[in-house]
Design a protein around this motif. Structure first.
Motif, short mmCIF file in Angstrom:
data_model
loop_
_atom_site.label_atom_id
_atom_site.label_comp_id
_atom_site.label_asym_id
_atom_site.label_seq_id
_atom_site.Cartn_x
_atom_site.Cartn_y
_atom_site.Cartn_z
N ALA A 40 -2.40 -3.72 74.70
CA ALA A 40 -1.53 -3.38 75.86
C ALA A 40 -1.88 -4.03 77.08
O ALA A 40 -0.67 -4.49 77.91
CB ALA A 40 -1.74 -1.98 76.01
N ALA A 41 -3.06 -4.36 77.69
CA ALA A 41 -3.28 -5.13 78.46
C ALA A 41 -2.78 -6.44 78.67
O ALA A 41 -2.24 -7.15 79.42
CB ALA A 41 -4.96 -5.12 79.00
N ALA A 42 -3.01 -6.93 77.35
CA ALA A 42 -2.26 -8.40 77.05
C ALA A 42 -0.59 -8.27 77.26
O ALA A 42 -0.15 -9.54 77.62
CB ALA A 42 -2.77 -9.07 75.82
N GLY A 43 -0.23 -7.21 76.85
CA GLY A 43 1.10 -7.01 76.79
C GLY A 43 1.69 -7.18 78.37
O GLY A 43 2.87 -7.55 78.57
N PHE A 44 0.96 -6.34 79.10
CA PHE A 44 1.43 -6.25 80.66
C PHE A 44 1.35 -7.79 81.24
O PHE A 44 2.21 -8.13 82.04
CB PHE A 44 0.32 -5.45 81.40
#
Length: 435
Positions: A255-259
């Motif tokens: 999710a952090a990589a997605g942000f």
């Protein structure tokens, strides 16, 4: 006044930039209009998987031709450019095959070691995206060499329409990361084919298809600075740009990589719309200025100032309103991406305005400096990410330090390049007076 404005717009450099911007604006409009739909279909985790896959691929693509594709614009004569193309093609195919062998023998173990097991199912797409990305690099440099900026503009439009439309259409039925990755891989090939076909048509009209090129070994040796300096620089720069995604995914989850992936996608819009257009037109222009003994420093300063004025509003808006904008446009679950974006916008602004400097360095024979500077930048930015991740144990602090360091370093690059161009102009002037 009307006559003055008309003459300004008809000027070669400005007119070519406007052609590039018009097509790229359409492409970016499609991407930005599709993004709120795509983010609501796929979510941060799917974007994170896409981000990690593209990060690994983008690190390998720029150096797959050992920097020779970038040299295609430089030769005065067509024959050398054809030779550079053949060298680039052989090297790119070889790199793609090597990556296939590595993926087959050690791929899963490497991904597990790096904690990138989310892209295990897409391992064999990496050699394909390396090959297609390399073909795109070659075809794009030919389009720039031939100054076929209309072809580049149309290609950007078609590519955006097909890829973004497919992501939305297929995603309504099958909303998984596989679709995002597949369309990015296919998109690289489509873009290379569209651009390559347009450039080939122009060469046929000029009757320059069947040219005899010098021996490839001789051409490779003449442009040896590119594999010696430019290829390592491009590789390290790609690592510098993509390591946050890899680190965020490994330490804080997909999710952090997605942000980060969405933040970078949005912040890339001005760079793609204007910065790349100016850079692609500026590269052959400064090469021409070099051959005509014009002032290179004046050209770099003028282009950098113009980009500075163009970038203040979009990047300044993200710095001030990032979290609110992202939540409103992309959905409530993307507010954190807006927090990332307001810090990344600082680095993106200076990365946006450094395009003329980066394009000028090969012409200034300063690729050794560029490589050294990239090593320094990579070291500093990794250190900043490490401090944020391991000392503060915060993904947001890591991104803030990453953004601030990028802003400082890119501004230094511009100042040093302008100083190099000043000395280059003085040396060139002294040589001319001596003759």
């Amino acid at each position: 006044m009307n006559a003055l404005i008309s003459r300004f717009l008809k000027g070669g450099f400005i007119r070519k930039v406007l052609v590039m911007v018009s097509g790229t604006a359409g492409a970016q409009a499609i991407i930005l209009l599709a993004s709120p739909v795509i983010t609501r279909i796929y979510g941060p985790e799917a974007f994170g998987v896409l981000g990690v896959f593209m990060a690994v691929s983008m690190i390998l693509i720029p150096a797959s031709g050992l920097g020779y594709p970038i040299a295609i614009v430089l030769p005065k004569h067509e024959e050398e450019a054809v030779g550079l193309t053949k060298i680039s093609l052989w090297l790119s195919v070889g790199m793609a095959l090597l990556s296939l062998v590595i993926a087959f023998l050690f791929g899963e173990e490497l991904l597990e070691l790096l904690n990138f097991t989310d892209i295990n199912n897409y391992l064999y797409f990496i050699p394909l995206v390396i090959l297609f990305g390399s073909l795109l690099q070659i075809s794009e440099q030919w389009a720039v060499r031939l100054q076929e900026f209309g072809v580049i503009a149309r290609t950007n439009m078609y590519h955006a329409l097909i890829v973004q439309g497919s992501m939305v259409g297929i995603g309504l039925i099958y909303p998984f990361a596989f679709v995002l990755i597949l369309m990015n891989v296919i998109g690289q090939l489509l873009k290379a084919v569209f651009m390559g076909t347009g450039s080939l048509r122009k060469r046929k009209s000029k009757g320059s298809i069947d040219v005899t090129h010098p021996p490839l070994k001789e051409t490779a040796r003449k442009y040896k600075d590119f594999p010696r300096y430019r290829a390592p620089e491009m590789f390290l720069n790609a690592v510098s740009q993509n390591i946050p995604i890899m680190l965020l995914s490994s330490l804080f989850g997909p999710a952090a990589a997605g942000f980060f992936t969405l933040s970078r996608r949005v912040l890339a819009a001005p760079a793609t719309l204007i910065g790349k257009a100016v850079g692609d037109v500026f590269y052959p222009r400064i090469t021409e200025a070099y051959y005509n003994k014009e002032s290179l420093q004046k050209l770099i300063k003028k282009a950098t100032l113009g980009l500075s004025l163009a970038g203040l509003i979009p990047y300044g808006t993200v710095v001030l309103l990032g979290p609110w904008l992202f939540g409103f446009v992309f959905g409530d679950e993307w507010v954190q991406a807006g927090e990332y974006a307001r810090w990344m916008a600082l680095a993106s602004f200076f990365g946006f305005i450094n395009s003329p400097s980066v394009k000028a360095l090969p012409v200034l024979s300063a690729q050794g400096f560029q490589l050294l500077f990239t090593i320094v930048m990579l070291t500093v930015r990794i250190a900043m990410l490490a401090v944020g991740s391991f000392v503060f144990e915060s993904d947001l602090v890591a991104i803030a330090l990453f953004g601030l360091s990028g802003a400082v370093l890119n501004s230094l690059l511009i100042m040093i390049t302008i100083n190099i161009s000043k000395k280059f102009d003085e040396t060139s002037l002294n040589k001319t007076e001596g003759e």
